[in-house]
Design an enzyme around this catalytic site. Structure first.
Site, PDB file in Angstrom:
ATOM      1  N   GLY B  10      43.899 -40.913  45.222  1.00  0.00           N
ATOM      2  CA  GLY B  10      43.510 -40.269  43.970  1.00  0.00           C
ATOM      3  C   GLY B  10      44.188 -40.873  42.757  1.00  0.00           C
ATOM      4  O   GLY B  10      45.174 -41.595  42.867  1.00  0.00           O
ATOM      5  N   ASP B 127      51.663 -34.643  43.343  1.00  0.00           N
ATOM      6  CA  ASP B 127      52.225 -33.398  43.876  1.00  0.00           C
ATOM      7  C   ASP B 127      53.730 -33.467  44.137  1.00  0.00           C
ATOM      8  O   ASP B 127      54.346 -32.443  44.411  1.00  0.00           O
ATOM      9  CB  ASP B 127      51.522 -33.045  45.200  1.00  0.00           C
ATOM     10  CG  ASP B 127      50.069 -32.682  44.977  1.00  0.00           C
ATOM     11  OD1 ASP B 127      49.691 -32.396  43.821  1.00  0.00           O
ATOM     12  OD2 ASP B 127      49.308 -32.677  45.964  1.00  0.00           O
ATOM     13  N   ARG B 266      41.918 -13.329  33.402  1.00  0.00           N
ATOM     14  CA  ARG B 266      41.088 -14.520  33.443  1.00  0.00           C
ATOM     15  C   ARG B 266      41.801 -15.647  34.171  1.00  0.00           C
ATOM     16  O   ARG B 266      43.022 -15.746  34.093  1.00  0.00           O
ATOM     17  CB  ARG B 266      40.765 -15.003  32.016  1.00  0.00           C
ATOM     18  CG  ARG B 266      39.858 -14.088  31.268  1.00  0.00           C
ATOM     19  CD  ARG B 266      38.463 -14.116  31.893  1.00  0.00           C
ATOM     20  NE  ARG B 266      37.669 -12.993  31.423  1.00  0.00           N
ATOM     21  CZ  ARG B 266      37.008 -13.000  30.281  1.00  0.00           C
ATOM     22  NH1 ARG B 266      37.019 -14.057  29.518  1.00  0.00           N
ATOM     23  NH2 ARG B 266      36.315 -11.939  29.918  1.00  0.00           N
ATOM     24  N   HIS B 272      41.427 -31.679  37.177  1.00  0.00           N
ATOM     25  CA  HIS B 272      41.709 -33.109  37.082  1.00  0.00           C
ATOM     26  C   HIS B 272      42.384 -33.554  35.810  1.00  0.00           C
ATOM     27  O   HIS B 272      42.848 -34.693  35.742  1.00  0.00           O
ATOM     28  CB  HIS B 272      40.422 -33.895  37.292  1.00  0.00           C
ATOM     29  CG  HIS B 272      39.937 -33.802  38.697  1.00  0.00           C
ATOM     30  ND1 HIS B 272      39.250 -32.704  39.161  1.00  0.00           N
ATOM     31  CD2 HIS B 272      40.099 -34.621  39.749  1.00  0.00           C
ATOM     32  CE1 HIS B 272      38.965 -32.889  40.438  1.00  0.00           C
ATOM     33  NE2 HIS B 272      39.477 -34.030  40.820  1.00  0.00           N
TER      34      HIS B 272
END
Lengths: 341, 341, 341, 341
Positions: B10, B127, B266, B272
């Site tokens: 990614g 991450d 909400r 991304h």
């Protein structure tokens, strides 16, 4: 427990985050009482303080400056205080004092500690030059501001076929210059730890121009100085605050480069925008962790110590060790980039 | 020396900074030749590459994405390649291969290494969940983007007297949620490492409202899950790419909070924007140092290793160790804030 | 149609956005051919240009600087060119020329137009001082950079109980100082249009300090000058590029304030970071619209004109009108804030 | 003069800047008294207010949200108030009321004005859809946030060879989608004013992929809808707050594009980060000017009016006119880019 907190020395993004964290951990989690001294040690000496509850630190996490104010240290007054430290501590019923500050503040903190005040220090310096901690809060923000400036100057240097010299903070250590220079892709980096070779710098720029890259950006720490004989240099006038004025190294280097290269060269002195305003996420996290651990250390009775980052952990380290010597950019870090001259 | 470089997996801010650094160190300083494989391992397998000189990496330091392209790994094809690794290496005359990627990539790198390809890995993950390195580049940028979002949502949550749930990246590790939550001053933080207690979360929010603070911001990692029995939960439909769709934990939590608290709630799914765009200065420096050290390791012949940050230093660590287990948020980090539920 | 485009004069965020927009509109929508002259008028005079297709402008929308390069205008060479304009136009088979630049460029554009070259101008100035257009691109970015600097300096000024003087761009018009000063909440604003009263400025600062607000931020345009008799002032040495060096108004004002008020005062010269780097969204939109409308005007045969913003619309206005007089900050805009001295 | 001020409706960057400006102009310059009603019209109806002096607005210029709080309008209660308007006005000794709000607020303001309350409105809408003013504050910030998101998504879309759909605010008017789409260089833009042709959108994306540009970013207003027959569409469930939930147009479009194109497509719903946080310099200046002119209008006795931007000037315009019809993106603005489908 009754905990006093104060901020001393220059502005540094993250100070408010430490204060907030101390209050959150001490008042909310631990049921302590926290008082904040106004204007640094001056408030301590003059007994000027206010109680800090959870509402008083609401909304300050991302705010620059310090809600407690700061001031320069007056060592003589502090020494007097040390002589009466115990009386002093009892008068304020202080169980712990958390001073947040740089090298001078931590030295003062050590004096107080030696005089019997239960002190847990929190190190603070834009310059990242305190030994015994991998990083200090404020540094990441300063590097970020300086990097954005270099990013912007690069496009304009290129459009104008110019050499731009960016002078960043760092009187004794070149951490900001090194990291902002690397992050911004500066073609030259000059740090106090290594007297720079102006001839080599000129050669690098000439090579760039010869290759058709008709611009260069040099990132220079305010404390960087030319290697003997490579550039005329004498110290400028020193003002009342102990700084050379009007004639910083950035401006001098630009003038000299212009003269030698026959190319337009300009200096940009970043100055105080590096040390004000909203801290980066990194600095907010580090400052918050420092505040939390300072309270915990106080509860464990670990006094005469300060918080420090080691790898990913916050540890306690003796104040004595922290102020022993400045953390300067070591040789192996300079070797990691070809841009240090 | 002839060095191949590729990026896999990614997007991650800092990829281009690594590529640039490899080229600068290898080509400029060391006189090496560097070739860049296109679209990750696919380019390696198909022999699609281009030579990278100094001009080809000009201006990419601050740019998101990767100039080399990326692709998902096809393990079967890779295994075949391993069987012919030596022939393969000779055909390309590769003296070293520097794959930049996450856990999958590093596992593949290890396979290639075991098959005899001289590999130096560079770890990459938004991450921050790769063991053996204190931090990975891209993480700081992601935390910065998430923190800015929380900063913005706080003012609007307060104006609207609302609960806002911000879902950030982190399937298996909650680093982004933890650090962005701390930096943004989120009132609740939920991470995959600790199933969250919805009742406690509700109680905290009710307490806030009772104290007149009629808003709350919860920062939740996409991989966070409720502790059994505290919230109805079943996995959503899994799409072709292996992700639950439409019904992430953020949206579910907001619905549940709204139901239980009778307060408008909400969800905001950051997605991304956390992994694209300009890297922070921190990430650019780390990526640049990784690239530099990867080249050095290649020259020293330290293969089967990857670069890692330990404290302030870049060290080499065996690929095997890096991919052994995920680095998850440990208990003591969660304890440093009262906001983890 | 064969359209030439060039950028001249100083760097300005948005130049690339205009170029990109011209190519998109002309090449993609209209089927035109676009050539870009290198280094401004110099490329035009020397016949140095390259064809610009859709790929050549890919990814430049958000990038500072200009992919075409720029240069200072040499009027004599331009005049010669005008004498042979028709031959010149035919040689290049130019159906339209779109020069993007400031006052000097637009004057040159008018000369070319008068000499028979079919010209459509696009105005460019950081300073926002071109008449006949409500705004120019680049200005919003400059104001944004200056405002962020003031935001940062405010917290540090407050922490240090200091007066900070921020010198921003604007030799003849004070638009950046006015808008950045208003946006940053500067306590004093000085513009070239109104010689400032240093006594009043001092009084305002003293009043602040008396009220317990022990800091102030002054935003001063580089072209601001003291009202006669309020502050010693003589022009500094003029360098080869026509600028006063080392002794800008910001530095002088800080010195004078420090002397008069007995308070620490510092100057920050923002300089070129105002004109480089990524343009704001506002500037990208305006630049993109200017490019689009320039192509349309060329197709309609509206030459000798330039694009201009009027309210929400882009209109065409005669080049002659644009360069007639500088747009300076009018009285009513200064009256809208009590901060202009 | 005694002036009341209130903020109503949704969050919008710049609200605090208006409040601050009203206080600065009225209290400091004019010697007025200013009271701030809490939680919008609710505070007015319930007599909940506090006096606003210069210190109460210190440091709020750059802060998002509103220090006065806001609330939804209850029309019935407001109508009752109108019946007793004069008594009401006298009780509060209000000489002028400055409500800051969107279309609903301005309609309420007009009711109050018709009932005899001396009202000067200040228009506020993120969406920029109020007629009679060229721009409203908050819009520039929203466009900036959306543009930064598109910038970031572009690099990740490119790396992953993906279609990214960014859903931005705009129920009835597509201003944010149009300007953020243009500023971010989105390949497709969909606005409520023009039902989009999904077939054309697909074709554009296919063409891009065929040309080797294997990614696309689409910027879609939340109120955009497909042209009949081009995409299956039915309204989703409407929640208690009147919004379609879980199934916004962004998510639907991404699913449909993925199905038709066989390419991975993802949606990103920007949501509330567009309306919170620090306003841009542009919005701060506009908000400050609106506040200043509202006070001036009150002093001139120009009631039943609101502030408006026309070109570079702030003018007063009847409230009636402002709320007559929504300002939607006109045809000629859509024509300025080939990206609107």
């Amino acid at each position: 427990m009754r905990i006093g907190v104060l901020t001393a020395g220059g502005d540094c993004p993250g100070l408010n985050a430490v204060i907030r964290s101390v209050v959150h951990r001490a008042v909310v989690d631990r049921g302590d009482q926290v008082i904040g001294f106004e204007d640094g040690f001056r408030g301590l000496l003059e007994g000027r303080y206010r109680e800090l509850d959870i509402d008083s630190v609401s909304g300050i996490l991302a705010r620059g400056g310090t809600i407690l104010g700061s001031s320069r240290l007056e060592r003589n007054r502090l020494r007097e205080a040390c002589d009466n430290a115990e009386a002093f501590r009892q008068e304020l019923s202080l169980d712990a004092l958390i001073p947040i500050g740089g090298e001078g503040t931590l030295t003062a903190a050590r004096m107080l500690s030696d005089a019997g005040i239960p002190v847990v220090g929190v190190p603070k310096t834009i310059d990242n030059d305190i030994s015994a901690t991998d990083r200090t809060f404020g540094f990441d923000t300063a590097v970020g501001v300086a990097t954005e400036a270099i990013d912007r100057l690069k496009t304009t240097a290129e459009s104008h076929q110019r050499v731009m010299v960016v002078e960043v903070m760092g009187r004794h250590a070149g951490w900001i210059a090194l990291e902002a220079g690397m992050a911004g892709g500066a073609h030259g980096i000059c740090v106090p730890e290594r007297p720079f070779q102006l001839d080599d710098l000129c050669k690098m720029i000439e090579d760039r121009f010869a290759r058709g890259k008709k611009f260069a950006v040099i990132c220079v720490a305010e404390g960087a100085r030319p290697a003997e004989g490579t550039m005329p240099y004498e110290r400028g006038a020193i003002d009342a605050y102990g700084h050379e004025r009007f004639t910083g190294i950035g401006q001098r280097m630009a003038s000299e480069l212009e003269k030698r290269l026959g190319t337009e060269a300009r200096a940009m002195i970043l100055g105080h925008i590096q040390r004000g305003g909203t801290p980066t996420a990194y600095d907010r996290v580090l400052a918050t962790r420092f505040g939390w651990h300072a309270v915990e250390a106080a509860h464990r009775g670990e006094f005469g110590m300060m918080t420090a980052l080691r790898g990913t952990e916050i540890v306690m380290t003796p104040l004595a060790q922290a102020t022993m010597e400045l953390k300067r950019v070591p040789q192996n870090r300079m070797d990691e980039t070809e841009a240090v001259f």
